[in-house]
Design a protein around this motif. Structure first.
Motif, PDB file in Angstrom:
ATOM      1  N   ARG A  92       0.835  -1.209   0.000  1.00  0.00           N
ATOM      2  CA  ARG A  92       0.000   0.000   0.000  1.00  0.00           C
ATOM      3  C   ARG A  92       0.870   1.260   0.000  1.00  0.00           C
ATOM      4  N   ALA A  93       1.945   1.230   0.755  1.00  0.00           N
ATOM      5  CA  ALA A  93       2.835   2.396   0.827  1.00  0.00           C
ATOM      6  C   ALA A  93       3.517   2.638  -0.515  1.00  0.00           C
ATOM      7  N   ILE A  94       4.007   1.590  -1.143  1.00  0.00           N
ATOM      8  CA  ILE A  94       4.668   1.748  -2.448  1.00  0.00           C
ATOM      9  C   ILE A  94       3.654   2.218  -3.487  1.00  0.00           C
ATOM     10  N   ASP A  95       2.441   1.686  -3.443  1.00  0.00           N
ATOM     11  CA  ASP A  95       1.392   2.167  -4.350  1.00  0.00           C
ATOM     12  C   ASP A  95       1.111   3.647  -4.119  1.00  0.00           C
ATOM     13  N   ARG A  96       1.096   4.050  -2.854  1.00  0.00           N
ATOM     14  CA  ARG A  96       0.872   5.465  -2.515  1.00  0.00           C
ATOM     15  C   ARG A  96       2.004   6.324  -3.068  1.00  0.00           C
ATOM     16  N   TYR A  97       3.239   5.868  -2.879  1.00  0.00           N
ATOM     17  CA  TYR A  97       4.389   6.597  -3.428  1.00  0.00           C
ATOM     18  C   TYR A  97       4.223   6.764  -4.936  1.00  0.00           C
ATOM     19  N   TRP A  98       3.892   5.665  -5.612  1.00  0.00           N
ATOM     20  CA  TRP A  98       3.771   5.697  -7.070  1.00  0.00           C
ATOM     21  C   TRP A  98       2.689   6.680  -7.505  1.00  0.00           C
ATOM     22  N   GLU A  99       1.544   6.628  -6.833  1.00  0.00           N
ATOM     23  CA  GLU A  99       0.453   7.545  -7.189  1.00  0.00           C
ATOM     24  C   GLU A  99       0.846   9.004  -6.963  1.00  0.00           C
ATOM     25  N   MET A 100       1.618   9.268  -5.937  1.00  0.00           N
ATOM     26  CA  MET A 100       2.017  10.630  -5.610  1.00  0.00           C
ATOM     27  C   MET A 100       3.083  11.172  -6.560  1.00  0.00           C
ATOM     28  N   THR A 101       3.823  10.283  -7.221  1.00  0.00           N
ATOM     29  CA  THR A 101       4.965  10.750  -8.009  1.00  0.00           C
ATOM     30  C   THR A 101       4.878  10.472  -9.505  1.00  0.00           C
ATOM     31  N   ARG A 102       3.957   9.653  -9.924  1.00  0.00           N
ATOM     32  CA  ARG A 102       4.000   9.236 -11.331  1.00  0.00           C
ATOM     33  C   ARG A 102       3.740  10.366 -12.319  1.00  0.00           C
ATOM     34  N   PHE A 103       3.083  11.416 -11.888  1.00  0.00           N
ATOM     35  CA  PHE A 103       2.856  12.540 -12.801  1.00  0.00           C
ATOM     36  C   PHE A 103       3.806  13.701 -12.550  1.00  0.00           C
ATOM     37  N   THR A 104       4.562  13.626 -11.465  1.00  0.00           N
ATOM     38  CA  THR A 104       5.466  14.732 -11.138  1.00  0.00           C
ATOM     39  C   THR A 104       6.934  14.346 -11.254  1.00  0.00           C
ATOM     40  N   SER A 105       7.214  13.093 -11.459  1.00  0.00           N
ATOM     41  CA  SER A 105       8.591  12.623 -11.599  1.00  0.00           C
ATOM     42  C   SER A 105       8.758  11.966 -12.957  1.00  0.00           C
ATOM     43  N   ASP A 106       9.969  11.913 -13.409  1.00  0.00           N
ATOM     44  CA  ASP A 106      10.275  11.233 -14.661  1.00  0.00           C
ATOM     45  C   ASP A 106      10.132   9.726 -14.434  1.00  0.00           C
ATOM     46  N   VAL A 107       9.150   9.118 -15.071  1.00  0.00           N
ATOM     47  CA  VAL A 107       8.900   7.692 -14.862  1.00  0.00           C
ATOM     48  C   VAL A 107      10.082   6.832 -15.299  1.00  0.00           C
ATOM     49  N   ASN A 108      10.975   7.401 -16.077  1.00  0.00           N
ATOM     50  CA  ASN A 108      12.157   6.663 -16.514  1.00  0.00           C
ATOM     51  C   ASN A 108      13.370   6.910 -15.615  1.00  0.00           C
ATOM     52  N   SER A 109      13.197   7.692 -14.555  1.00  0.00           N
ATOM     53  CA  SER A 109      14.319   7.956 -13.649  1.00  0.00           C
ATOM     54  C   SER A 109      14.719   6.665 -12.940  1.00  0.00           C
ATOM     55  N   VAL A 110      15.933   6.646 -12.453  1.00  0.00           N
ATOM     56  CA  VAL A 110      16.450   5.473 -11.750  1.00  0.00           C
ATOM     57  C   VAL A 110      15.551   5.134 -10.557  1.00  0.00           C
ATOM     58  N   LYS A 111      15.176   6.143  -9.777  1.00  0.00           N
ATOM     59  CA  LYS A 111      14.363   5.869  -8.591  1.00  0.00           C
ATOM     60  C   LYS A 111      12.982   5.353  -8.976  1.00  0.00           C
ATOM     61  N   GLN A 112      12.337   5.988  -9.941  1.00  0.00           N
ATOM     62  CA  GLN A 112      10.994   5.543 -10.322  1.00  0.00           C
ATOM     63  C   GLN A 112      11.030   4.104 -10.861  1.00  0.00           C
ATOM     64  N   GLN A 113      12.027   3.783 -11.631  1.00  0.00           N
ATOM     65  CA  GLN A 113      12.136   2.422 -12.157  1.00  0.00           C
ATOM     66  C   GLN A 113      12.386   1.427 -11.023  1.00  0.00           C
ATOM     67  N   ARG A 114      13.232   1.819 -10.052  1.00  0.00           N
ATOM     68  CA  ARG A 114      13.471   0.943  -8.904  1.00  0.00           C
ATOM     69  C   ARG A 114      12.184   0.749  -8.105  1.00  0.00           C
ATOM     70  N   VAL A 115      11.435   1.829  -7.894  1.00  0.00           N
ATOM     71  CA  VAL A 115      10.189   1.725  -7.126  1.00  0.00           C
ATOM     72  C   VAL A 115       9.212   0.790  -7.837  1.00  0.00           C
ATOM     73  N   TRP A 116       9.143   0.870  -9.148  1.00  0.00           N
ATOM     74  CA  TRP A 116       8.252  -0.025  -9.882  1.00  0.00           C
ATOM     75  C   TRP A 116       8.693  -1.482  -9.714  1.00  0.00           C
ATOM     76  N   ARG A 117      10.018  -1.721  -9.743  1.00  0.00           N
ATOM     77  CA  ARG A 117      10.523  -3.083  -9.536  1.00  0.00           C
ATOM     78  C   ARG A 117      10.310  -3.522  -8.086  1.00  0.00           C
ATOM     79  N   MET A 118      10.416  -2.580  -7.132  1.00  0.00           N
ATOM     80  CA  MET A 118      10.128  -2.899  -5.739  1.00  0.00           C
ATOM     81  C   MET A 118       8.681  -3.359  -5.588  1.00  0.00           C
ATOM     82  N   ARG A 119       7.787  -2.644  -6.244  1.00  0.00           N
ATOM     83  CA  ARG A 119       6.366  -2.980  -6.188  1.00  0.00           C
ATOM     84  C   ARG A 119       6.124  -4.392  -6.732  1.00  0.00           C
ATOM     85  N   LYS A 120       6.722  -4.679  -7.874  1.00  0.00           N
ATOM     86  CA  LYS A 120       6.576  -6.020  -8.470  1.00  0.00           C
ATOM     87  C   LYS A 120       7.139  -7.090  -7.540  1.00  0.00           C
TER      88      LYS A 120
END
Length: 154
Positions: A92-120
């Motif tokens: 739930r926390a990782i989903d919340r992070y993703w929802e809060m940042t997916r439109f304000t951060s570069d989805v291709n950034s290292v952190k965003q890609q890591r967070v997506w892999r963390m979620r998976k």
């Protein structure tokens, strides 16, 4: 020793240098002086996590949650800390992070890609009931200092 900003920023810099014990010493000096700053508790919680003090990490990140649910890094750290003790909460926390940042951060950034892999990884650990530790691309490793490993995973 009494300068709040110097202690806070020294603690932050030491955290990123992976000297978690020294970081906590500096940051602890400002508790009660800037206790309305969630980032103070983020760094203290992640230091405790990396030092192997799960109870303190969980309690301290709870203080950050109580202060600010709009800082995506609070949610991010909740995901890191609870990935093996309360996986539904971590997801739930990782989903919340993703929802809060997916439109304000570069989805291709290292952190965003890591967070997506963390979620998976978390979802897979939940689905497969994988015993701890949940394998994944974590930024922080529980008790990394005692294990002699750097905190940052590739």
């Amino acid at each position: 020793p009494t300068d709040v900003l110097t202690n806070f920023f020294t603690g932050v810099l030491l955290h990123y240098e992976r000297d978690f014990k020294a970081s906590s010493r500096y940051l602890s000096r400002v508790v009660g002086k800037v206790s309305d700053e969630p980032r103070l508790f983020i760094y203290l919680a992640m230091n405790a996590f990396n030092l192997g003090d799960r109870a303190s990490a969980e309690t301290t990140i709870g203080r950050a949650e109580a202060l600010d649910l709009e800082d995506p890094d609070v949610a991010y750290c909740v995901g890191e800390i609870f990935r093996d003790t309360d996986r539904p909460r971590a997801v739930r926390a990782i989903d919340r992070y993703w929802e809060m940042t997916r439109f304000t951060s570069d989805v291709n950034s290292v952190k965003q890609q890591r967070v997506w892999r963390m979620r998976k990884a978390l979802k897979q650990c939940v689905d497969e009931d994988t015993p701890a530790p949940c394998p994944g691309p974590w930024e922080h490793t529980f008790d990394s200092v005692a294990k002699g490993r750097p905190a940052v995973s590739p």
